[in-house]
Design a protein around this motif. Structure first.
Motif, PDB file in Angstrom:
ATOM      1  N   PRO A 166       0.810  -1.228   0.000  1.00  0.00           N
ATOM      2  CA  PRO A 166       0.000   0.000   0.000  1.00  0.00           C
ATOM      3  C   PRO A 166       0.839   1.271   0.000  1.00  0.00           C
ATOM      4  O   PRO A 166       0.405   2.294  -0.532  1.00  0.00           O
ATOM      5  CB  PRO A 166      -0.831  -0.125   1.279  1.00  0.00           C
ATOM      6  N   GLU A 167       2.028   1.206   0.572  1.00  0.00           N
ATOM      7  CA  GLU A 167       2.894   2.387   0.604  1.00  0.00           C
ATOM      8  C   GLU A 167       3.392   2.753  -0.792  1.00  0.00           C
ATOM      9  O   GLU A 167       3.817   3.889  -1.030  1.00  0.00           O
ATOM     10  CB  GLU A 167       4.084   2.147   1.546  1.00  0.00           C
ATOM     11  N   ARG A 168       3.321   1.816  -1.739  1.00  0.00           N
ATOM     12  CA  ARG A 168       3.697   2.053  -3.140  1.00  0.00           C
ATOM     13  C   ARG A 168       2.469   1.932  -4.038  1.00  0.00           C
ATOM     14  O   ARG A 168       2.602   1.671  -5.235  1.00  0.00           O
ATOM     15  CB  ARG A 168       4.766   1.044  -3.573  1.00  0.00           C
ATOM     16  N   LEU A 169       1.283   2.115  -3.477  1.00  0.00           N
ATOM     17  CA  LEU A 169       0.030   2.024  -4.227  1.00  0.00           C
ATOM     18  C   LEU A 169      -0.107   0.683  -4.928  1.00  0.00           C
ATOM     19  O   LEU A 169      -0.667   0.577  -6.012  1.00  0.00           O
ATOM     20  CB  LEU A 169      -0.084   3.183  -5.226  1.00  0.00           C
ATOM     21  N   ASN A 170       0.447  -0.358  -4.273  1.00  0.00           N
ATOM     22  CA  ASN A 170       0.397  -1.728  -4.784  1.00  0.00           C
ATOM     23  C   ASN A 170       1.012  -1.879  -6.166  1.00  0.00           C
ATOM     24  O   ASN A 170       0.615  -2.751  -6.955  1.00  0.00           O
ATOM     25  CB  ASN A 170      -1.043  -2.258  -4.763  1.00  0.00           C
ATOM     26  N   ALA A 171       1.999  -1.005  -6.448  1.00  0.00           N
ATOM     27  CA  ALA A 171       2.758  -1.156  -7.696  1.00  0.00           C
ATOM     28  C   ALA A 171       3.514  -2.483  -7.658  1.00  0.00           C
ATOM     29  O   ALA A 171       3.960  -2.946  -6.603  1.00  0.00           O
ATOM     30  CB  ALA A 171       3.736   0.009  -7.868  1.00  0.00           C
TER      31      ALA A 171
ATOM     32  N   PHE B  99      -5.992  -0.068  -6.129  1.00  0.00           N
ATOM     33  CA  PHE B  99      -5.969  -1.506  -6.390  1.00  0.00           C
ATOM     34  C   PHE B  99      -4.552  -1.882  -6.823  1.00  0.00           C
ATOM     35  O   PHE B  99      -3.903  -2.747  -6.244  1.00  0.00           O
ATOM     36  CB  PHE B  99      -6.980  -1.845  -7.486  1.00  0.00           C
ATOM     37  N   CYS B 100      -4.063  -1.190  -7.848  1.00  0.00           N
ATOM     38  CA  CYS B 100      -2.702  -1.408  -8.353  1.00  0.00           C
ATOM     39  C   CYS B 100      -2.397  -0.293  -9.343  1.00  0.00           C
ATOM     40  O   CYS B 100      -3.256   0.095 -10.126  1.00  0.00           O
ATOM     41  CB  CYS B 100      -2.593  -2.774  -9.025  1.00  0.00           C
ATOM     42  N   THR B 101      -1.158   0.201  -9.323  1.00  0.00           N
ATOM     43  CA  THR B 101      -0.754   1.261 -10.246  1.00  0.00           C
ATOM     44  C   THR B 101       0.280   0.779 -11.258  1.00  0.00           C
ATOM     45  O   THR B 101       1.074   1.553 -11.775  1.00  0.00           O
ATOM     46  CB  THR B 101      -0.209   2.476  -9.476  1.00  0.00           C
ATOM     47  N   GLY B 102       0.249  -0.525 -11.557  1.00  0.00           N
ATOM     48  CA  GLY B 102       1.137  -1.056 -12.581  1.00  0.00           C
ATOM     49  C   GLY B 102       2.522  -1.364 -12.056  1.00  0.00           C
ATOM     50  O   GLY B 102       2.720  -1.570 -10.861  1.00  0.00           O
ATOM     51  N   ILE B 103       3.483  -1.370 -12.943  1.00  0.00           N
ATOM     52  CA  ILE B 103       4.838  -1.732 -12.549  1.00  0.00           C
ATOM     53  C   ILE B 103       5.464  -0.607 -11.724  1.00  0.00           C
ATOM     54  O   ILE B 103       5.226   0.579 -11.974  1.00  0.00           O
ATOM     55  CB  ILE B 103       5.723  -2.059 -13.776  1.00  0.00           C
ATOM     56  N   ASP B 104       6.218  -0.986 -10.729  1.00  0.00           N
ATOM     57  CA  ASP B 104       6.939  -0.019  -9.903  1.00  0.00           C
ATOM     58  C   ASP B 104       8.043   0.601 -10.753  1.00  0.00           C
ATOM     59  O   ASP B 104       8.885  -0.106 -11.305  1.00  0.00           O
ATOM     60  CB  ASP B 104       7.540  -0.738  -8.692  1.00  0.00           C
ATOM     61  N   ARG B 105       8.024   1.917 -10.871  1.00  0.00           N
ATOM     62  CA  ARG B 105       9.001   2.576 -11.743  1.00  0.00           C
ATOM     63  C   ARG B 105      10.427   2.465 -11.221  1.00  0.00           C
ATOM     64  O   ARG B 105      11.380   2.752 -11.958  1.00  0.00           O
ATOM     65  CB  ARG B 105       8.618   4.042 -11.951  1.00  0.00           C
ATOM     66  N   ASP B 106      10.593   2.052  -9.985  1.00  0.00           N
ATOM     67  CA  ASP B 106      11.936   1.822  -9.454  1.00  0.00           C
ATOM     68  C   ASP B 106      12.446   0.420  -9.736  1.00  0.00           C
ATOM     69  O   ASP B 106      13.600   0.102  -9.428  1.00  0.00           O
ATOM     70  CB  ASP B 106      11.965   2.070  -7.936  1.00  0.00           C
TER      71      ASP B 106
ATOM     72  N   MET C 150      -7.404   3.614  -7.284  1.00  0.00           N
ATOM     73  CA  MET C 150      -6.852   3.652  -8.636  1.00  0.00           C
ATOM     74  C   MET C 150      -6.501   2.270  -9.179  1.00  0.00           C
ATOM     75  O   MET C 150      -5.960   1.434  -8.469  1.00  0.00           O
ATOM     76  CB  MET C 150      -5.584   4.510  -8.650  1.00  0.00           C
ATOM     77  N   ALA C 151      -6.801   2.068 -10.449  1.00  0.00           N
ATOM     78  CA  ALA C 151      -6.318   0.916 -11.207  1.00  0.00           C
ATOM     79  C   ALA C 151      -5.808   1.475 -12.520  1.00  0.00           C
ATOM     80  O   ALA C 151      -6.587   2.025 -13.307  1.00  0.00           O
ATOM     81  CB  ALA C 151      -7.422  -0.103 -11.434  1.00  0.00           C
TER      82      ALA C 151
END
Length: 257
Positions: free
Chosen positions: A22-27, A62-69, A106-107
């Motif tokens: 959740p701290e990374r928006l479920n990325a 819900f999930c924001t896709g791949i973690d950009r990091d 967000m999804a």
């Protein structure tokens, strides 16, 4: 620490899979991608489970896709590009137990790899859907292909081409058929679990055969489209450094419809 939680209700025959960053928006980072694949594989062998609910931890996404990091090592050849999200969905792991998505918040972006392989979606009133790829100089390929099998063409095209400037509300997603049930805020998991429990009460062979049949109806078109995706991405994506510049310059202004 695990990034995916699994809870099994043996009495109802339902498993709840929760994206837990959740701290990374479920990325999705590389660890979560591995854990998702392992979770779907494990559920194939768990006869206690006859239906599954997929949701995200926290209220924001819900999930924001791949973690950009996330750093994804790539071969030097353009013919051998690796996409870590291709294996995160249940169907990619050969799981033919029905999966109901419960979406709150967000999804966006890579979340559609997951949503595209769920059997139907339930959403809370505050859920939003958008695809920011074009805003940041990236081709929306796999995501748009998956959504084109779930939404009218014009709705997918608008979502993809408007990028981060516009978000699809839960209400609009329900109107165009992406979402099958709209609940009050925070009610998506309960509603999805209720549906999953009903499904789990039906004869298992008939349910799984029906899921497989439904997927077969669109599998051929999906396979043909996916074959083109790597080349479209290689041709259309801006250099990584330029993508990062555009992402860093992003602004919070957007319209929800």
């Amino acid at each position: 620490m695990s990034t995916v939680r699994l809870a099994v209700d043996e009495d109802r025959g339902v498993a709840v899979v929760t994206l837990d960053r959740p701290e990374r928006l479920n990325a999705i980072d590389l660890e979560m991608a591995r854990e998702l694949s392992a979770t779907w594989q494990a559920l194939r062998f768990d006869d206690r489970v006859r239906a599954v609910v997929l949701n995200g931890s926290g209220e924001r996404a819900f999930c924001t896709g791949i973690d950009r990091d996330a750093v994804v090592p790539q071969p030097s050849s353009p013919y051998m590009q690796d996409d870590p999200l291709l294996d995160v969905g249940p169907k990619a792991s050969g799981l033919w137990k029905p999966v109901v998505a419960a979406v709150e918040g967000m999804a966006c972006g890579g979340a559609f790899y997951l949503l595209g392989e769920c059997d139907f979606l339930v959403a809370g009133a505050d859920a939003t859907f958008f695809d920011p790829h074009t805003t940041y100089g990236m081709v929306s390929a796999y995501e748009s292909m998956l959504m084109a099998q779930r939404m009218p063409y014009g709705e997918v095209a608008r979502m993809v081409l408007m990028g981060s400037a516009e978000r699809l509300s839960a209400r609009r997603a329900y109107e165009v058929g992406l979402v099958s049930e709209l609940t009050e805020r925070g009610g998506a998991v309960a509603a999805a679990t209720g549906c999953a429990a009903v499904i789990a009460g039906c004869p298992t062979e008939a349910v799984q055969g029906s899921v497989r049949a439904l997927w077969a109806a669109k599998e051929a078109a999906r396979t043909q489209a996916f074959a083109q995706a790597p080349h479209l991405i290689a041709l259309g994506n801006l250099p990584t450094e330029r993508q990062a510049e555009l992402f860093a310059a992003r602004h919070a202004d957007f319209r929800t419809r």
